[in-house]
Scaffold this active site. Sequence first.
Site, mmCIF file in Angstrom:
data_model
loop_
_atom_site.group_PDB
_atom_site.id
_atom_site.type_symbol
_atom_site.label_atom_id
_atom_site.label_comp_id
_atom_site.label_asym_id
_atom_site.label_seq_id
_atom_site.Cartn_x
_atom_site.Cartn_y
_atom_site.Cartn_z
ATOM 1 N N CYS A 1 -36.075 22.529 -45.473
ATOM 2 C CA CYS A 1 -37.447 22.506 -44.930
ATOM 3 C C CYS A 1 -38.428 23.320 -45.759
ATOM 4 O O CYS A 1 -39.619 23.367 -45.437
ATOM 5 C CB CYS A 1 -37.440 23.049 -43.506
ATOM 6 S SG CYS A 1 -36.371 22.145 -42.412
ATOM 7 N N GLU B 1 -36.134 16.178 -47.443
ATOM 8 C CA GLU B 1 -34.679 16.322 -47.492
ATOM 9 C C GLU B 1 -34.026 15.075 -46.890
ATOM 10 O O GLU B 1 -32.834 15.069 -46.616
ATOM 11 C CB GLU B 1 -34.222 17.584 -46.773
ATOM 12 C CG GLU B 1 -34.648 17.688 -45.331
ATOM 13 C CD GLU B 1 -34.128 18.942 -44.674
ATOM 14 O OE1 GLU B 1 -32.910 19.047 -44.525
ATOM 15 O OE2 GLU B 1 -34.936 19.813 -44.313
ATOM 16 N N HIS C 1 -42.325 27.923 -39.709
ATOM 17 C CA HIS C 1 -41.525 26.701 -39.742
ATOM 18 C C HIS C 1 -41.009 26.481 -38.313
ATOM 19 O O HIS C 1 -40.504 27.427 -37.695
ATOM 20 C CB HIS C 1 -40.360 26.834 -40.729
ATOM 21 C CG HIS C 1 -39.341 25.747 -40.517
ATOM 22 N ND1 HIS C 1 -39.689 24.414 -40.553
ATOM 23 C CD2 HIS C 1 -38.008 25.787 -40.209
ATOM 24 C CE1 HIS C 1 -38.621 23.678 -40.299
ATOM 25 N NE2 HIS C 1 -37.591 24.487 -40.079
HETATM 26 P P1 HMG Z 1 -27.618 25.129 -27.691
HETATM 27 O O1 HMG Z 1 -26.133 25.008 -27.766
HETATM 28 O O2 HMG Z 1 -28.349 24.166 -26.848
HETATM 29 O O3 HMG Z 1 -28.009 26.617 -27.258
HETATM 30 O O4 HMG Z 1 -28.182 25.070 -29.155
HETATM 31 P P2 HMG Z 1 -27.926 27.356 -25.855
HETATM 32 O O5 HMG Z 1 -26.862 26.762 -24.969
HETATM 33 O O6 HMG Z 1 -27.836 28.791 -26.222
HETATM 34 O O7 HMG Z 1 -29.339 27.068 -25.160
HETATM 35 C C1 HMG Z 1 -30.559 27.280 -25.809
HETATM 36 C C2 HMG Z 1 -31.464 28.119 -24.882
HETATM 37 O O8 HMG Z 1 -31.694 27.384 -23.672
HETATM 38 C C3 HMG Z 1 -30.857 29.467 -24.464
HETATM 39 O O9 HMG Z 1 -31.907 30.435 -24.460
HETATM 40 C C4 HMG Z 1 -30.414 29.217 -23.020
HETATM 41 O O10 HMG Z 1 -30.382 30.400 -22.223
HETATM 42 C C5 HMG Z 1 -31.523 28.274 -22.569
HETATM 43 P P3 HMG Z 1 -31.874 31.640 -25.551
HETATM 44 O O11 HMG Z 1 -30.599 32.372 -25.368
HETATM 45 O O12 HMG Z 1 -31.929 30.958 -26.915
HETATM 46 O O13 HMG Z 1 -33.103 32.416 -25.272
HETATM 47 N N1 HMG Z 1 -31.160 27.491 -21.383
HETATM 48 C C6 HMG Z 1 -32.008 27.264 -20.353
HETATM 49 N N2 HMG Z 1 -33.287 27.661 -20.135
HETATM 50 C C7 HMG Z 1 -33.901 27.247 -18.984
HETATM 51 N N3 HMG Z 1 -33.260 26.479 -18.036
HETATM 52 C C8 HMG Z 1 -31.997 26.065 -18.237
HETATM 53 C C9 HMG Z 1 -31.302 26.458 -19.423
HETATM 54 N N4 HMG Z 1 -30.063 26.242 -19.923
HETATM 55 C C10 HMG Z 1 -29.991 26.882 -21.116
HETATM 56 N N5 HMG Z 1 -31.395 25.291 -17.314
HETATM 57 C C11 HMG Z 1 -29.683 25.160 -30.977
HETATM 58 C C12 HMG Z 1 -29.520 25.392 -29.487
HETATM 59 C C13 HMG Z 1 -31.128 25.440 -31.364
HETATM 60 C C14 HMG Z 1 -28.742 26.091 -31.748
HETATM 61 C C15 HMG Z 1 -29.321 23.672 -31.267
HETATM 62 O O14 HMG Z 1 -30.268 22.829 -30.664
HETATM 63 C C16 HMG Z 1 -29.244 23.345 -32.747
HETATM 64 O O15 HMG Z 1 -28.190 23.513 -33.356
HETATM 65 N N6 HMG Z 1 -30.350 22.834 -33.361
HETATM 66 C C17 HMG Z 1 -30.370 22.469 -34.784
HETATM 67 C C18 HMG Z 1 -30.459 23.689 -35.684
HETATM 68 C C19 HMG Z 1 -31.783 24.388 -35.644
HETATM 69 O O16 HMG Z 1 -32.789 23.836 -35.252
HETATM 70 N N7 HMG Z 1 -31.801 25.643 -36.115
HETATM 71 C C20 HMG Z 1 -33.018 26.425 -36.189
HETATM 72 C C21 HMG Z 1 -33.005 27.466 -37.326
HETATM 73 S S1 HMG Z 1 -32.567 26.757 -38.904
HETATM 74 C C22 HMG Z 1 -33.999 25.910 -39.412
HETATM 75 O O17 HMG Z 1 -35.037 26.109 -38.867
HETATM 76 C C23 HMG Z 1 -33.850 24.928 -40.523
HETATM 77 C C24 HMG Z 1 -33.883 23.483 -40.112
HETATM 78 O O18 HMG Z 1 -35.193 23.094 -39.740
HETATM 79 C C25 HMG Z 1 -33.338 22.588 -41.235
HETATM 80 C C26 HMG Z 1 -33.870 22.772 -42.649
HETATM 81 O O19 HMG Z 1 -34.226 23.829 -43.124
HETATM 82 O O20 HMG Z 1 -33.829 21.755 -43.358
HETATM 83 C C27 HMG Z 1 -32.992 23.188 -38.907
#
Ligand code: HMG
Length: 390
Positions: A112, A80, A234
Site C-alpha cells: 500500500c 499491488e 493509510h
Molecule cells: P479479527 O479476527 O476480526 O479480530 O481480525 P478480532 O476478533 O480481534 O476483532 C476485531 C475487533 O472487533 C476487536 O476490537 C474486537 O473486540 C471487536 P479491538 O481489540 O481491535 O479493539 N469486536 C466487537 N466490537 C463490537 N461488537 C462486537 C464485537 N466483536 C468483536 N460484537 C483484522 C481483524 C483487522 C486482523 C482482520 O480483519 C484482518 O486480518 N484484516 C486484514 C489485514 C489488515 O487489514 N491489517 C491492517 C494493518 S496492515 C496494513 O494496513 C496493510 C494492508 O493495507 C496491505 C498492504 O499494505 O498492501 C493490509
Amino acid sequence: MSKIGIDAISFYSSHYYLNLDELARARGIEPEKYSKGLGQKRMGVAAPGEDIVTLGANAAKQALAKADATDIDTVLFATESGIDQSKAAGTYLHSLLNLPKNCRVVELKQACYSATAALQMAIGLVLRNPRNKVLVVASDIARYGLNTPGEPTQGCGAVAFIVSTNPRIISIGEYSGLYSEDVMDFWRPNYRDEALVDGKFSAIIYLKSLKESWLNYQAKSGLNYDDHAFYCYHTPLSKLVEKANKKLADINKIKLTADELLAKTKDSLCYSKEIGNSYAAALYISLASLLDNSTHDLTDKRIGLYSYGSGCVAEFFGGTIEPNYKAALDTAHHANFLQNRQSLTYAEYEEFYNFTLPTDGSNFETPAYDTGDFKLVGIANHKRIYQSET
Ligand code: HMG
C-alpha cells in the site's frame, strides 16, 4: 523555491458494494463486530469487466477534467493488484485517456506504500522540470479469502492526482520520516489471487512503523503533533486509524479527550467506510475525504500523512492546504458517485468474487456490468482488450 504538490485529486470505486451487515448475517457474526469493532460500513466489490486499469482510468478522467492533459509528461501507476508481469498497467490507461505520446509511463509496487513513492518521485521530476506535470494513479482491489478474518476488510478503489508546481490543493512538505523492515505481515505470492495475511501481526507492525517513521520525521522537521491540524493515515480499516491516531498523541504526550482525538481523523474516514481498503489508493482517498467533508476552512492548515505498505515500508510526511483549494476539489462528483452505487446481495457478492478471467489466454468476452466510463471487454490472443464507454 516554488511550492510543489497536488493540483487536482479524484477517486473512484466500483459501482457495486456489499453492506457489511449482509456479510455479517451470512457469516453468523454480530454486525457490530464490523461496524464498531472494525469501524467499517460497506465495501466496494469489483464487477466482472472491472480491474485496476478501469478503476484507475475512471479516477484519472475525472482528475484530468480540471487540468490541461497536454502538460502531463509522466504517468506513475501504483498498484499491488498487477495484471501483467511485464507491461505497466498505466500504458492501457495512457491510451484510454489519449494522453500525450511524449510521456513516460511506469508501474510501481510496494504494497500500500507505492503511491507515496510515486508522489515523491513526481515531486523530484517536477523539481527538475517545473513546466511538467505528473499524473499519479493508485488503483487496487483488496481480496482475502471468503470466510477469513480479512474478508470484511476487502474493498476496491482508485485515486488519481496531478503533481505540479504552485498546486491548487496541497503543497507537500520537504521532510519525510522513513522506516523499512523485512517482515511477513501481508504478502501475495505470484500464484495467488488473494493476499496472505497475519492480521494481528500486521496491525502491530503498522503501529510500530508509525512510531518509527514519526520519530524520524520529528527529528528531521522539529514538528510536533499539535503542528498538524488533521491527520490522514493509510486506512485498511477505520478502527486501526483511530488507534494509530491515539498512539501518535500518546507518543507525543498530548492529552486529548476521546472526541478531540476522533475529530483529528473523522472526516478523513468517510470514504473508506464506504468502499473498504483500497490498498495503494487508501491514504490519498482519505486525503480527498478530509478535503471534501471537513466543515473547517483548511486553508494554511498542515495535515499529517502516514503511508504504510506491508512488508514493510512506511513514510510520515506533511502538507499544507492552499487558499481556494475548495474550487479545485471534486466534492459534488464524489458525493454523487457514492449515492448512486448499487447494493449487492450476499449471493451476488460471491458470484463477483468467484468470477475469474481465463488463465490460458483463451478468447473471452466479459459479461456486461456498470464499470463506469471504461471496461475490460475481454481477452483475445492473450491480450486484454479495453474499451472507453463514452
Ligand atoms: P479479527 O479476527 O476480526 O479480530 O481480525 P478480532 O476478533 O480481534 O476483532 C476485531 C475487533 O472487533 C476487536 O476490537 C474486537 O473486540 C471487536 P479491538 O481489540 O481491535 O479493539 N469486536 C466487537 N466490537 C463490537 N461488537 C462486537 C464485537 N466483536 C468483536 N460484537 C483484522 C481483524 C483487522 C486482523 C482482520 O480483519 C484482518 O486480518 N484484516 C486484514 C489485514 C489488515 O487489514 N491489517 C491492517 C494493518 S496492515 C496494513 O494496513 C496493510 C494492508 O493495507 C496491505 C498492504 O499494505 O498492501 C493490509
